[in-house]
Design an enzyme around this catalytic site. Structure first.
Site, PDB file in Angstrom:
ATOM      1  N   GLY A  12      50.256  43.191  42.337  1.00 11.85           N
ATOM      2  CA  GLY A  12      51.571  43.753  42.000  1.00 11.85           C
ATOM      3  C   GLY A  12      51.477  44.814  40.929  1.00 11.85           C
ATOM      4  O   GLY A  12      52.256  45.776  40.909  1.00 11.85           O
ATOM      5  N   ASN A  13      50.491  44.674  40.041  1.00 14.16           N
ATOM      6  CA  ASN A  13      50.320  45.659  38.970  1.00 14.16           C
ATOM      7  C   ASN A  13      49.751  46.983  39.484  1.00 14.16           C
ATOM      8  O   ASN A  13      49.783  47.989  38.773  1.00 14.16           O
ATOM      9  CB  ASN A  13      49.427  45.086  37.871  1.00 14.16           C
ATOM     10  CG  ASN A  13      50.132  43.998  37.091  1.00 14.16           C
ATOM     11  OD1 ASN A  13      51.241  44.192  36.622  1.00 14.16           O
ATOM     12  ND2 ASN A  13      49.512  42.838  36.971  1.00 14.16           N
ATOM     13  N   LYS A 129      54.156  28.126  36.295  1.00 14.11           N
ATOM     14  CA  LYS A 129      54.097  29.570  36.530  1.00 14.11           C
ATOM     15  C   LYS A 129      55.286  30.251  35.855  1.00 14.11           C
ATOM     16  O   LYS A 129      56.434  30.056  36.252  1.00 14.11           O
ATOM     17  CB  LYS A 129      54.129  29.835  38.038  1.00 14.11           C
ATOM     18  CG  LYS A 129      54.031  31.297  38.432  1.00 14.11           C
ATOM     19  CD  LYS A 129      52.625  31.797  38.355  1.00 14.11           C
ATOM     20  CE  LYS A 129      52.498  33.199  38.962  1.00 14.11           C
ATOM     21  NZ  LYS A 129      51.148  33.731  38.795  1.00 14.11           N
ATOM     22  N   LYS A 213      49.467  35.044  45.271  1.00 12.42           N
ATOM     23  CA  LYS A 213      49.259  36.050  46.314  1.00 12.42           C
ATOM     24  C   LYS A 213      47.854  35.991  46.919  1.00 12.42           C
ATOM     25  O   LYS A 213      47.668  36.205  48.125  1.00 12.42           O
ATOM     26  CB  LYS A 213      49.554  37.439  45.722  1.00 12.42           C
ATOM     27  CG  LYS A 213      49.172  38.627  46.551  1.00 12.42           C
ATOM     28  CD  LYS A 213      47.810  39.227  46.188  1.00 12.42           C
ATOM     29  CE  LYS A 213      47.694  39.572  44.726  1.00 12.42           C
ATOM     30  NZ  LYS A 213      46.318  40.037  44.394  1.00 12.42           N
ATOM     31  N   LYS A 275      41.307  34.567  42.312  1.00 12.85           N
ATOM     32  CA  LYS A 275      40.684  35.517  43.238  1.00 12.85           C
ATOM     33  C   LYS A 275      39.350  34.954  43.744  1.00 12.85           C
ATOM     34  O   LYS A 275      39.046  34.998  44.941  1.00 12.85           O
ATOM     35  CB  LYS A 275      40.482  36.873  42.549  1.00 12.85           C
ATOM     36  CG  LYS A 275      41.777  37.530  42.121  1.00 12.85           C
ATOM     37  CD  LYS A 275      41.513  38.851  41.432  1.00 12.85           C
ATOM     38  CE  LYS A 275      42.735  39.500  40.827  1.00 12.85           C
ATOM     39  NZ  LYS A 275      44.046  39.068  41.190  1.00 12.85           N
TER      40      LYS A 275
END
Length: 314
Positions: A12-13, A129, A213, A275
């Protein structure tokens, strides 16, 4: 080279920097599209996913500011859907423009995607979160007293609402995505991890949660039998002993080696760790596939030289 199915997960960044305006985000995505189109030029089928952390946070602030009896604030699952729609629209528009400029006849479509999670996922009992704006401790206590919400202090910056981050079990629209890929359509899906939904007797119901994500992208890559999962981040490679004298760049690394590095706490939770975990899960599910962590700017080098941190089966 044989045609591959490639899932690319954008952060998103990578879409939003300091300027949160629509124009700035569209400009950023134009640059992103220039990198991504290289996969299509090489003959790969491209499946794009993306984050939405900054965007959904800003939208929650807007919703809270306008909240009234006549214009009630929308719940989190709906805000995820709204950002999926806006980011998907911007990205499919920019991808279409770049493809047209290059004379490539290919359709691009974005899908508002529902991701199925377990009603009894442990994270629902331990929300962690952070989402949305910061509040004072007094404001947070007032909101907790008024409703079924949880706030936690966030690194000395104030109090933020925290929600569950359940693991994705399946993707409702996976068959649609797979069908589109088979027809040569570039797809954009599972934006922001997708909309978290649970299965009930009457259908799917949204939940106040945020799915990671990278895990959602992995689940999609697994279901559609992708050949390659690429998780994009701010660096060309993953490092161990990061910023220490014995810092080491990881290039080709096996699943078991990565698991050992996780045991050594080499990767930051909420940053590089998910990740790495997503890459491990993909390669364990698809041993013939590969997972790569690298930067957007390194894509040309990745395509030419398989550069980046490449996770492979043992």
């Amino acid at each position: 080279m044989a045609k591959r199915k490639v899932v690319v997960a954008l952060g998103g960044n990578a879409i939003l920097s300091d300027d949160a305006s629509a124009q700035a985000q569209q400009h950023a995505l134009k640059e992103t599209a220039k990198y991504l189109v290289q996969f299509i030029e090489q003959g790969d089928e491209l499946i794009i996913s993306h984050g939405n952390g900054p965007q959904v946070g800003n939208l929650l602030i807007q919703q809270a500011a306008a909240d009234s009896e006549k214009t009630p604030a929308m719940p989190l699952d709906t805000c995820v859907a709204m950002t999926e729609g806006s980011i998907g629209y911007w990205l499919q528009n920019e991808m279409g423009s770049i493809l047209k400029e290059k004379g490539i006849d290919k359709d691009v479509v974005s899908l508002v995607t529902q991701v199925i999670v377990a009603e009894d996922d442990p994270s629902f009992n331990n929300p962690s979160k952070p989402v949305g704006p910061f509040f004072t401790e007094e404001e947070a206590n007032q909101q907790m007293a008024a409703g079924n919400v949880t706030f936690k202090e966030d690194a000395g910056r104030g109090w933020r609402k925290v929600v569950a981050s359940p693991k994705p079990l399946s993707i409702k629209e996976a068959r649609v995505i797979e069908s589109l890929v088979e027809q040569g359509v570039v797809t954009i899906s599972v934006g922001g991890g997708g909309i978290p939904v649970v299965e009930t007797k009457t259908g799917l119901e949204g939940r106040e949660a945020v799915i990671d994500k990278d895990f959602a992208s992995e689940k999609l890559a697994e279901i559609i039998n992708a050949d390659l999962l690429i998780v994009l981040t701010g660096v060309d490679n993953v490092y161990v002993n990061y910023q220490k004298p014995d810092q080491k760049k990881l290039e080709q690394v096996t699943v078991s080696e990565m698991k050992q590095y996780i045991k050594e706490d080499q990767f930051a939770p909420g940053s590089m760790l998910p990740k790495v975990q997503a890459c491990i899960e993909f390669v364990e599910a698809r041993p013939e596939g590969k997972a790569i962590i690298t930067s957007l700017e390194n894509i040309e080098n990745l395509l030419a030289n398989e550069a980046g941190t490449i996770v492979v089966a043992d």
